[in-house]
Design an enzyme around this catalytic site. Structure first.
Site, short mmCIF file in Angstrom:
data_model
loop_
_atom_site.label_atom_id
_atom_site.label_comp_id
_atom_site.label_asym_id
_atom_site.label_seq_id
_atom_site.Cartn_x
_atom_site.Cartn_y
_atom_site.Cartn_z
N GLU A 163 0.82 -1.22 0.00
CA GLU A 163 0.00 0.00 0.00
C GLU A 163 0.85 1.27 0.00
OE1 GLU A 163 -2.70 -0.18 3.31
OE2 GLU A 163 -3.51 -2.11 2.76
N GLU A 359 -5.19 -8.63 1.36
CA GLU A 359 -5.74 -8.26 2.67
C GLU A 359 -7.22 -7.96 2.49
OE1 GLU A 359 -4.09 -4.95 4.89
OE2 GLU A 359 -2.06 -5.61 4.42
#
Ligand code: IFM
Length: 458
Positions: A163, A359
């Site tokens: 991320e 995730e």
């Protein structure tokens, strides 16, 4: 109802180094260690020591993964543990810990999936300028190379970054995350150098013998809550999604963003020759999905969604974030269709590259039964509906290969500390004891039952 999961669809769980490892005596400091010392930066004052004390409890945590029956475990490697100070000699104790982790997984038949960087930048590199400086990308490639040389024979899949949006924008623009800087121009430079670091690392890791290298993004559909917010939503989308997808595919900074963010930066850090480095072909891509970003009209003081205040999007027009119920404890909207849409978008932007949902999970209210079991039915509903969404995208032609639940256990949820819980295992932060929640039992059964509906003719 639980989704019907085909046997060849990989199921795993994920964690990250700073959130669980503890044992800071064995490593250098990271930006998050320093950030955690600032009064009020982390809601409950939680720190990276002991976190979940995972370094000292490695063997029992490996046994938990085996009990769950996961195919793969996604963890991150702590740069300051492997290279204290961020540059120079690697630590043999640091690398030794990851040897034990990887060997322990393989011995239990679990695929190790390693992420090189999940936000814990060595503090010394931040003190030298951090990700807004090109130099940090070069140091990242050095660290990635030594790590790949040591573990490349055993790690099955690698991600360079987790991320990068979170490091760049909450880290350097809104200051909600470490290193807590509020410098929009620096945030844009950070995003760029993170992606340069990714490209350099892929190459360095391949040369060091690693295979199956990708990156993990958090692409969220950005929705305009009202028609007049379309322009603001496009701005947010440019910074949240398009910037990273374009850099990753060698297209450079999107032209629209060059213009939109001209007030914050002159983009002088951009070098045309970097396009090819950042666009190096990758073997897979990971998507971390939790929610959509719904952009509403400005409502001062009204933003609630974590790390998502308007300041995290340099030069955005006035806006607010307007999540719609049902919301999780993070104030994140629950909307599985967003995952379907995100997976389609990624597969169109980065064609012919397999995708894993790396995730997905939820912080939800929990209760404890008389027998001590933590009941978390909303988490089961959330995981179930999102696994179904991933499978829907797969049925619609997206090459989605698997899904990792976030997270194996409750951990230090960054600026929210221990106040927010995503785990399948409950962790007592004082004693460190862990216990499976009802969701862990559900996930275990789901993993076990994979493919059975086919045999039953379903
Ligand atoms: O805990 C984080 C993780 O480290 C990165 N992705 C989002 C999770 C939940 O906020």
């Amino acid at each position: 109802m639980s989704p019907q999961v085909p046997r060849d669809f990989q199921l795993g769980v994920a964690t990250s180094s700073w959130q669980i490892e503890g044992d800071v005596t064995g490593r250098g400091l990271s930006t998050w260690d320093e950030f955690a010392q600032r009064p009020g930066a982390i809601l409950d004052g939680a720190t990276g020591e002991p976190a979940c004390d995972h370094v000292r409890r490695l063997d029992e945590d490996l046994d938990r993964l085996a009990w769950l029956g996961v195919d793969a475990y996604r963890f991150s490697i702590s740069w300051p543990r492997v290279v204290p100070g961020g540059a120079g000699q690697p630590s043999s104790a640091g690398l030794g810990f990851y040897d034990r982790l990887v060997d322990g997984l393989l011995a239990r038949g679990i695929e190790p999936v390693a992420t090189m960087y999940h936000w814990d930048l060595p503090l010394e590199l931040e003190q030298a300028g951090g990700w807004p400086k090109r130099e940090t990308a070069l140091r990242f490639a050095d660290y990635a190379s030594v790590t790949a040389e040591r573990l490349g024979d055993r790690v099955v899949r690698w991600a360079t970054l987790n991320e990068p949006w979170c490091t760049a924008f909450p880290g350097y623009a809104s200051g909600y995350f470490a290193p807590g800087r509020r410098e929009p121009g620096a945030a844009l430079a950070a995003a760029y150098h993170l992606m340069l670091g990714h490209g350099l690392a892929v190459d360095a890791m391949r040369q060091a013998g690693a295979r199956n290298i990708g990156i993990v993004l958090n692409c969220f559909p950005v929705l305009a809550d009202t028609p007049e917010m379309a322009e603001a939503a496009a701005h947010v989308d440019g910074l949240q999604n398009q910037l990273f997808l374009d850099l990753l595919t060698g297209k450079g900074v999107p032209a629209q963003l060059l213009a939109r963010c001209a007030a914050s930066t002159d983009w002088s850090f951009v070098n045309e020759a970097d396009r090819a480095i950042m666009g190096v072909p990758i073997d897979w891509i990971g998507e971390n999905y939790y929610t959509v970003t719904r952009v509403g009209p400005p409502a001062p003081g009204d933003w609630t969604s974590i790390a998502k205040d308007g300041d995290a999007y340099p030069d955005a027009p006035p806006l607010s974030f307007a999540p719609r119920a049902p919301l999780t404890d993070m104030e994140w909207e629950v909307i599985p269709q967003g995952l379907v849409d995100a997976l389609h978008r990624i597969s169109q932007a980065v064609p012919d590259v397999p995708i894993w949902v790396t995730e997905n999970g939820a912080a939800v209210p929990e209760s404890r039964g008389a027998n001590g079991l933590v009941h978390d039915p909303l988490r089961v509903d959330y995981l179930s509906s999102h696994i179904a969404a991933a499978l829907q995208a797969r049925d619609e032609g997206v090459d989605v290969r698997g899904y990792f639940a976030w997270s194996l256990m409750d951990n230090v949820e960054w600026a929210s500390g221990w106040t927010i819980k995503f785990g399948l295992f409950a962790v007592d932060p004082t004693s460190g004891t862990r216990a499976p929640k009802a969701s862990a039992h559900w996930y275990r059964r789901l993993i076990e039952s994979r493919g059975s509906f086919l045999e039953a003719g379903g």
